[in-house]
Design an enzyme around this catalytic site. Structure first.
Site, PDB file in Angstrom:
ATOM      1  N   ASP A 145       8.674  33.062   8.869  1.00 13.20           N
ATOM      2  CA  ASP A 145       7.500  33.335   7.948  1.00 13.20           C
ATOM      3  C   ASP A 145       7.667  33.476   6.718  1.00 13.20           C
ATOM      4  O   ASP A 145       7.933  34.707   6.688  1.00 13.20           O
ATOM      5  CB  ASP A 145       6.281  33.788   9.055  1.00 13.20           C
ATOM      6  CG  ASP A 145       5.140  33.821   8.426  1.00 13.20           C
ATOM      7  OD1 ASP A 145       4.245  32.907   8.889  1.00 13.20           O
ATOM      8  OD2 ASP A 145       4.634  34.391   7.526  1.00 13.20           O
ATOM      9  N   HIS A 176      -3.439  30.687   2.755  1.00  8.18           N
ATOM     10  CA  HIS A 176      -3.409  32.086   2.796  1.00  8.18           C
ATOM     11  C   HIS A 176      -4.625  32.981   3.271  1.00  8.18           C
ATOM     12  O   HIS A 176      -4.580  33.821   4.162  1.00  8.18           O
ATOM     13  CB  HIS A 176      -2.409  32.728   1.790  1.00  8.18           C
ATOM     14  CG  HIS A 176      -1.651  33.803   2.231  1.00  8.18           C
ATOM     15  ND1 HIS A 176      -0.451  34.344   1.381  1.00  8.18           N
ATOM     16  CD2 HIS A 176      -1.763  34.862   3.216  1.00  8.18           C
ATOM     17  CE1 HIS A 176      -0.089  35.391   2.091  1.00  8.18           C
ATOM     18  NE2 HIS A 176      -0.670  35.555   3.165  1.00  8.18           N
ATOM     19  N   TYR A 206       4.216  36.218  -1.267  1.00  4.35           N
ATOM     20  CA  TYR A 206       5.512  37.045  -0.975  1.00  4.35           C
ATOM     21  C   TYR A 206       6.478  37.193  -2.155  1.00  4.35           C
ATOM     22  O   TYR A 206       7.107  38.239  -2.250  1.00  4.35           O
ATOM     23  CB  TYR A 206       6.023  36.976   0.389  1.00  4.35           C
ATOM     24  CG  TYR A 206       5.200  37.130   1.461  1.00  4.35           C
ATOM     25  CD1 TYR A 206       3.848  37.506   1.494  1.00  4.35           C
ATOM     26  CD2 TYR A 206       5.795  36.424   2.871  1.00  4.35           C
ATOM     27  CE1 TYR A 206       3.098  37.506   2.378  1.00  4.35           C
ATOM     28  CE2 TYR A 206       4.715  36.426   3.903  1.00  4.35           C
ATOM     29  CZ  TYR A 206       3.469  36.902   3.742  1.00  4.35           C
ATOM     30  OH  TYR A 206       2.485  36.504   4.785  1.00  4.35           O
ATOM     31  N   LYS A 215       2.777  29.450   2.808  1.00  3.31           N
ATOM     32  CA  LYS A 215       1.345  29.515   2.693  1.00  3.31           C
ATOM     33  C   LYS A 215       0.943  29.105   1.279  1.00  3.31           C
ATOM     34  O   LYS A 215       1.592  29.776   0.250  1.00  3.31           O
ATOM     35  CB  LYS A 215       0.846  30.771   3.121  1.00  3.31           C
ATOM     36  CG  LYS A 215       1.317  31.378   4.437  1.00  3.31           C
ATOM     37  CD  LYS A 215       0.750  32.683   4.908  1.00  3.31           C
ATOM     38  CE  LYS A 215       1.493  33.198   6.062  1.00  3.31           C
ATOM     39  NZ  LYS A 215       2.901  33.643   5.827  1.00  3.31           N
TER      40      LYS A 215
END
Length: 298
Positions: free
Chosen positions: A50, A111, A55, A80
């Site tokens: 994931d 997200h 990120y 996402k």
């Protein structure tokens, strides 16, 4: 009760796809650590990774997948759509695919239910919301770039609005939300299930320096089972019916977190974890231009 083969367990989504019960989360992992963590996890047997555009580690994730030697088609890969990209869904997935070095992802999530103005992240688009974003998301499965679509951090209020909108032709396959015994969100999980939406739990270990690890109920139970508190938390989630994505970059912890086969929590042990009264959230919404958590999903 869940099977004692938790590491090979999957959940069937409303699309017919099968998502592995346990995966490796990469949120809050530091730069230059994720690549090796992904490689270690996949070599150990994980088949679910994931990540997210937000990120900033999709390239590392992609390299870790390549370095592992595990064929891409054996891996469930989730990423996402970031908040400032809500008006640019097609560009968003193309950016992620390029960074990941793959032709498709197994699951693509909105997200957050927050359509942020890229020119000012403290502002919400006045003419755009997640309903319009979902209209664009629904076009992706037909392109072959995305196998399944879903949402993240959506509460019952958001889902009710989305599912009742005439433009909603595809029910989200997954709602990824924070779930651990101190933030169990039973009403939201039950609502997801009632609508055929699978729940994935993030921060399922309570995150770094979690208050969970000083909780006597959890510590006593783990000691009695001869397991780590982390293993107990993961078993709790899987046996309750959702997939879990524990984050770690430590080789030993990555491997230990995957040692879930051959044992289960009893109904009494599950109830003890369910009845822990303390409450805290790892991830809040104060940084967003709109409020998304209303405290009504417990």
């Amino acid at each position: 009760m869940a099977s004692t083969k938790a590491t090979s367990k999957t959940y069937t989504l409303n699309t017919g796809a099968k998502i592995p019960a346990i995966g490796l989360g990469t949120w809050q992992s530091k730069p230059h650590e994720v690549e090796k963590a992904v490689e270690i996890a996949l070599r150990r047997g994980y088949r679910h990774i994931d990540t997210a555009l937000a990120y900033g580690n999709e390239e590392e994730v992609g390299r870790g997948i390549k370095n592992s030697g595990v064929p891409r088609e054996e891996i469930w890969l989730t990423t996402k759509l970031d908040n400032p990209w809500h008006k640019r869904v097609q560009e968003g997935i193309d950016s992620s695919l390029k960074s990941l070095g793959t032709d498709y992802v197994d699951l693509y999530l909105i997200h957050w239910p927050s359509s942020t103005d890229p020119s000012d992240l403290k502002k919400h688009h006045p003419d755009w919301d997640y309903i319009k974003t979902w209209q664009e998301m629904q076009k992706l499965p037909a392109t072959g770039k995305v196998r399944n679509i879903g949402v993240s951090n959506f509460g019952i209020t958001h889902l009710e609005k989305l599912l009742n909108d005439p433009s909603c032709k595809i029910v989200p396959a997954v709602n990824q939300i924070e779930i651990h015994p101190n933030n169990p969100s039973p009403k939201l999980v039950e609502y997801n299930t009632s609508k055929g939406i699978h729940s994935t739990g993030y921060s399922c270990l309570g995150s770094t320096n979690s208050p969970l690890y000083s909780n006597e109920t959890l510590l006593t139970l783990a000691k009695a089972k001869g397991k780590t508190p982390q293993q107990v938390l993961l078993a709790w989630g899987i046996q309750k019916g959702w997939s879990v994505i524990p984050k770690s970059v430590n080789k030993e912890r990555i491997e230990t977190n995957f040692e879930l086969d051959g044992w289960d929590l009893t109904e009494d042990e599950l109830k003890k974890l369910d009845s822990m009264p303390e409450r805290f959230k790892v991830c809040g919404d104060a940084w967003l231009p709109v409020k998304v958590f209303f405290g009504d999903d417990e």
